[in-house]
Design a protein around this motif. Structure first.
Motif, PDB file in Angstrom:
ATOM      1  N   LEU A 264       0.825  -1.203   0.000  1.00 56.04           N
ATOM      2  CA  LEU A 264       0.000   0.000   0.000  1.00 56.04           C
ATOM      3  C   LEU A 264       0.862   1.257   0.000  1.00 56.04           C
ATOM      4  O   LEU A 264       0.565   2.225  -0.707  1.00 56.04           O
ATOM      5  CB  LEU A 264      -0.941  -0.013   1.208  1.00 56.04           C
ATOM      6  N   LEU A 265       1.929   1.248   0.791  1.00 57.71           N
ATOM      7  CA  LEU A 265       2.814   2.410   0.840  1.00 57.71           C
ATOM      8  C   LEU A 265       3.548   2.601  -0.483  1.00 57.71           C
ATOM      9  O   LEU A 265       3.770   3.742  -0.927  1.00 57.71           O
ATOM     10  CB  LEU A 265       3.817   2.258   1.983  1.00 57.71           C
ATOM     11  N   THR A 266       3.943   1.498  -1.101  1.00 57.95           N
ATOM     12  CA  THR A 266       4.599   1.596  -2.400  1.00 57.95           C
ATOM     13  C   THR A 266       3.676   2.242  -3.424  1.00 57.95           C
ATOM     14  O   THR A 266       4.069   3.152  -4.167  1.00 57.95           O
ATOM     15  CB  THR A 266       5.020   0.205  -2.896  1.00 57.95           C
ATOM     16  N   THR A 267       2.444   1.772  -3.462  1.00 60.49           N
ATOM     17  CA  THR A 267       1.466   2.327  -4.408  1.00 60.49           C
ATOM     18  C   THR A 267       1.183   3.790  -4.112  1.00 60.49           C
ATOM     19  O   THR A 267       1.116   4.624  -5.030  1.00 60.49           O
ATOM     20  CB  THR A 267       0.170   1.517  -4.346  1.00 60.49           C
ATOM     21  N   ALA A 268       1.017   4.122  -2.833  1.00 62.48           N
ATOM     22  CA  ALA A 268       0.734   5.503  -2.458  1.00 62.48           C
ATOM     23  C   ALA A 268       1.902   6.418  -2.801  1.00 62.48           C
ATOM     24  O   ALA A 268       1.722   7.531  -3.316  1.00 62.48           O
ATOM     25  CB  ALA A 268       0.407   5.590  -0.973  1.00 62.48           C
ATOM     26  N   GLY A 269       3.116   5.958  -2.523  1.00 61.49           N
ATOM     27  CA  GLY A 269       4.291   6.760  -2.839  1.00 61.49           C
ATOM     28  C   GLY A 269       4.441   6.990  -4.332  1.00 61.49           C
ATOM     29  O   GLY A 269       4.750   8.106  -4.774  1.00 61.49           O
ATOM     30  N   ALA A 270       4.218   5.937  -5.111  1.00 62.64           N
ATOM     31  CA  ALA A 270       4.330   6.071  -6.556  1.00 62.64           C
ATOM     32  C   ALA A 270       3.257   7.005  -7.108  1.00 62.64           C
ATOM     33  O   ALA A 270       3.519   7.811  -8.014  1.00 62.64           O
ATOM     34  CB  ALA A 270       4.219   4.691  -7.210  1.00 62.64           C
ATOM     35  N   ALA A 271       2.045   6.907  -6.563  1.00 61.27           N
ATOM     36  CA  ALA A 271       0.971   7.793  -7.004  1.00 61.27           C
ATOM     37  C   ALA A 271       1.280   9.245  -6.667  1.00 61.27           C
ATOM     38  O   ALA A 271       1.051  10.157  -7.479  1.00 61.27           O
ATOM     39  CB  ALA A 271      -0.353   7.368  -6.369  1.00 61.27           C
ATOM     40  N   ALA A 272       1.800   9.481  -5.465  1.00 59.83           N
ATOM     41  CA  ALA A 272       2.174  10.840  -5.067  1.00 59.83           C
ATOM     42  C   ALA A 272       3.304  11.372  -5.938  1.00 59.83           C
ATOM     43  O   ALA A 272       3.326  12.563  -6.289  1.00 59.83           O
ATOM     44  CB  ALA A 272       2.577  10.856  -3.594  1.00 59.83           C
ATOM     45  N   TYR A 273       4.219  10.500  -6.296  1.00 62.23           N
ATOM     46  CA  TYR A 273       5.326  10.892  -7.176  1.00 62.23           C
ATOM     47  C   TYR A 273       4.809  11.355  -8.529  1.00 62.23           C
ATOM     48  O   TYR A 273       5.185  12.431  -9.030  1.00 62.23           O
ATOM     49  CB  TYR A 273       6.275   9.701  -7.326  1.00 62.23           C
ATOM     50  N   ALA A 274       3.923  10.565  -9.116  1.00 60.77           N
ATOM     51  CA  ALA A 274       3.376  10.927 -10.419  1.00 60.77           C
ATOM     52  C   ALA A 274       2.534  12.194 -10.341  1.00 60.77           C
ATOM     53  O   ALA A 274       2.619  13.074 -11.215  1.00 60.77           O
ATOM     54  CB  ALA A 274       2.536   9.764 -10.972  1.00 60.77           C
ATOM     55  N   ALA A 275       1.733  12.311  -9.290  1.00 57.35           N
ATOM     56  CA  ALA A 275       0.852  13.474  -9.162  1.00 57.35           C
ATOM     57  C   ALA A 275       1.645  14.767  -8.952  1.00 57.35           C
ATOM     58  O   ALA A 275       1.233  15.837  -9.399  1.00 57.35           O
ATOM     59  CB  ALA A 275      -0.116  13.256  -7.998  1.00 57.35           C
ATOM     60  N   ALA A 276       2.789  14.662  -8.264  1.00 59.07           N
ATOM     61  CA  ALA A 276       3.575  15.860  -7.957  1.00 59.07           C
ATOM     62  C   ALA A 276       4.171  16.495  -9.207  1.00 59.07           C
ATOM     63  O   ALA A 276       4.405  17.710  -9.244  1.00 59.07           O
ATOM     64  CB  ALA A 276       4.685  15.514  -6.966  1.00 59.07           C
ATOM     65  N   THR A 277       4.429  15.693 -10.229  1.00 60.46           N
ATOM     66  CA  THR A 277       5.126  16.215 -11.405  1.00 60.46           C
ATOM     67  C   THR A 277       4.249  16.374 -12.640  1.00 60.46           C
ATOM     68  O   THR A 277       4.603  17.146 -13.540  1.00 60.46           O
ATOM     69  CB  THR A 277       6.298  15.277 -11.773  1.00 60.46           C
ATOM     70  N   ALA A 278       3.136  15.658 -12.719  1.00 60.41           N
ATOM     71  CA  ALA A 278       2.361  15.606 -13.966  1.00 60.41           C
ATOM     72  C   ALA A 278       1.940  16.996 -14.438  1.00 60.41           C
ATOM     73  O   ALA A 278       2.239  17.405 -15.575  1.00 60.41           O
ATOM     74  CB  ALA A 278       1.133  14.711 -13.783  1.00 60.41           C
ATOM     75  N   ARG A 279       1.245  17.743 -13.590  1.00 60.46           N
ATOM     76  CA  ARG A 279       0.735  19.048 -14.015  1.00 60.46           C
ATOM     77  C   ARG A 279       1.849  20.041 -14.335  1.00 60.46           C
ATOM     78  O   ARG A 279       1.792  20.707 -15.383  1.00 60.46           O
ATOM     79  CB  ARG A 279      -0.212  19.612 -12.955  1.00 60.46           C
TER      80      ARG A 279
END
Length: 341
Positions: A264-279
């Motif tokens: 769960l932490l891996t998925t959450a971290g990866a999602a936060a990583y993608a969200a932080a840079t996408a926009r």
């Protein structure tokens, strides 16, 4: 008496204002908010090597912080003539900090970083020495060449390996994590090469694609049959991260088949990583102006933290991942006061 009192307060007020101005200048030179992206390197490396953080991990973090700040001070010293034209507000061209002071700080931070690595043991020093050499080579020559982004990525990867070497004496198991983190750094550095002039939409687009790829690699399920013989386990009794496959804990399940906390932490971290840079990357690609490009670079630097957390969690370093994740809001808060670019 009132006049005398006011006269006495005047010099004291000017002195306090001068001290605040000097502290602000050094905070800008060293880009202090970016320091929150550093401890996660050693923690991710330690987890990838199958160990838990200890005293030597703390020494590795201290060494990393010092070498990172050495690079910041040396960067502005080496670019002081360019900054005088493109960024005259920076501490050196504006005259708030003397070039000699910046160079002295770079030397002192380098010496302190190597000394802390030596205290962590010979394996740590063996990694810290080429890390320091890479930092100096980048700032003094490679930065403005095609090899610049690769050199910066190598430095970030070596920093992760430093944590593994200090904690276990064996950086090898952390190489996959170092490669992923280094690839992210290459992408961000490529974007940063255009932050003063802008006008390069391909760089943020490439960084966006790299982010998507890294997110996939961090979270994908391991291939069947991966693993190591139990004798390859480190002294901590935990298998190294690569023994769990490319994604580490993805296959680790809790009771009744539920995903584990690490998953769960891996998925959450990866999602936060993608969200932080996408926009920010999309905005910089659509309008590659200097302000939007600089914003994309800042987002990429801050996104290093959730990526580190994901890498740590996938190696079942749950506590370390939570600690790294806690640094993200702190870095974002202080970045509002002092720019990380």
């Amino acid at each position: 008496m009132a006049g005398a009192s006011g006269t006495e307060r005047g010099p004291a007020l000017r002195a306090r204002t001068g001290r605040r101005s000097r502290r602000r200048a050094w905070a800008e030179l060293l880009r202090l908010p970016a320091l929150f992206s550093v401890p996660g390197d050693a923690l991710a490396g330690t987890a990838a090597a199958g160990a838990r953080p200890g005293a030597r991990t703390l020494l590795a973090i201290g060494s990393s912080l010092c070498l990172y700040e050495a690079g910041m001070a040396l960067n502005d010293w080496a670019d002081r003539d360019v900054d005088a034209v493109e960024r005259p507000h920076r501490p050196l061209p504006s005259g708030r900090i003397r070039p000699a002071a910046a160079l002295t700080a770079a030397c002192a931070f380098t010496a302190a970083g190597l000394a802390l690595a030596a205290r962590a043991g010979r394996p740590a020093l063996t990694v810290a020495a080429p890390l320091a050499a890479t930092v100096w080579a980048y700032d003094l020559g490679l930065k403005h060449t095609p090899a610049g982004p690769v050199a910066m990525g190598a430095a970030r990867g070596l920093d992760l390996l430093l944590g593994a070497a200090a904690s276990t004496g064996r950086p090898g198991p952390a190489l996959p994590s170092a490669a992923l983190l280094g690839t992210h750094t290459v992408a961000v550095t490529t974007v940063s090469r255009h932050e003063a002039q802008g006008g390069a939409p391909l760089a943020p687009l490439a960084a966006l694609a790299t982010t998507a790829l890294l997110t996939r690699l961090v979270t994908r399920a391991p291939a069947a049959g991966t693993g190591r013989h139990p004798s390859a386990r480190p002294a901590t009794g935990r298998p190294p991260a690569d023994a769990l496959g490319a994604a580490g804990p993805r296959s680790v399940r809790g009771a009744a088949g539920r995903p584990s906390a690490a998953t769960l932490l891996t998925t959450a971290g990866a999602a936060a990583y993608a969200a932080a840079t996408a926009r920010p990357y999309v905005h910089a690609a659509l309008n590659p102006s200097p302000p939007l490009t600089q914003r994309a670079v800042g987002a990429g630097i801050r996104a290093t933290i959730p990526l580190q957390a994901a890498l740590t969690a996938r190696a079942r370093g749950t506590a370390g991942a939570l600690l790294i994740a806690a640094l993200a809001p702190l870095g974002a808060k202080f970045a509002k006061k002092v720019s990380v670019t």
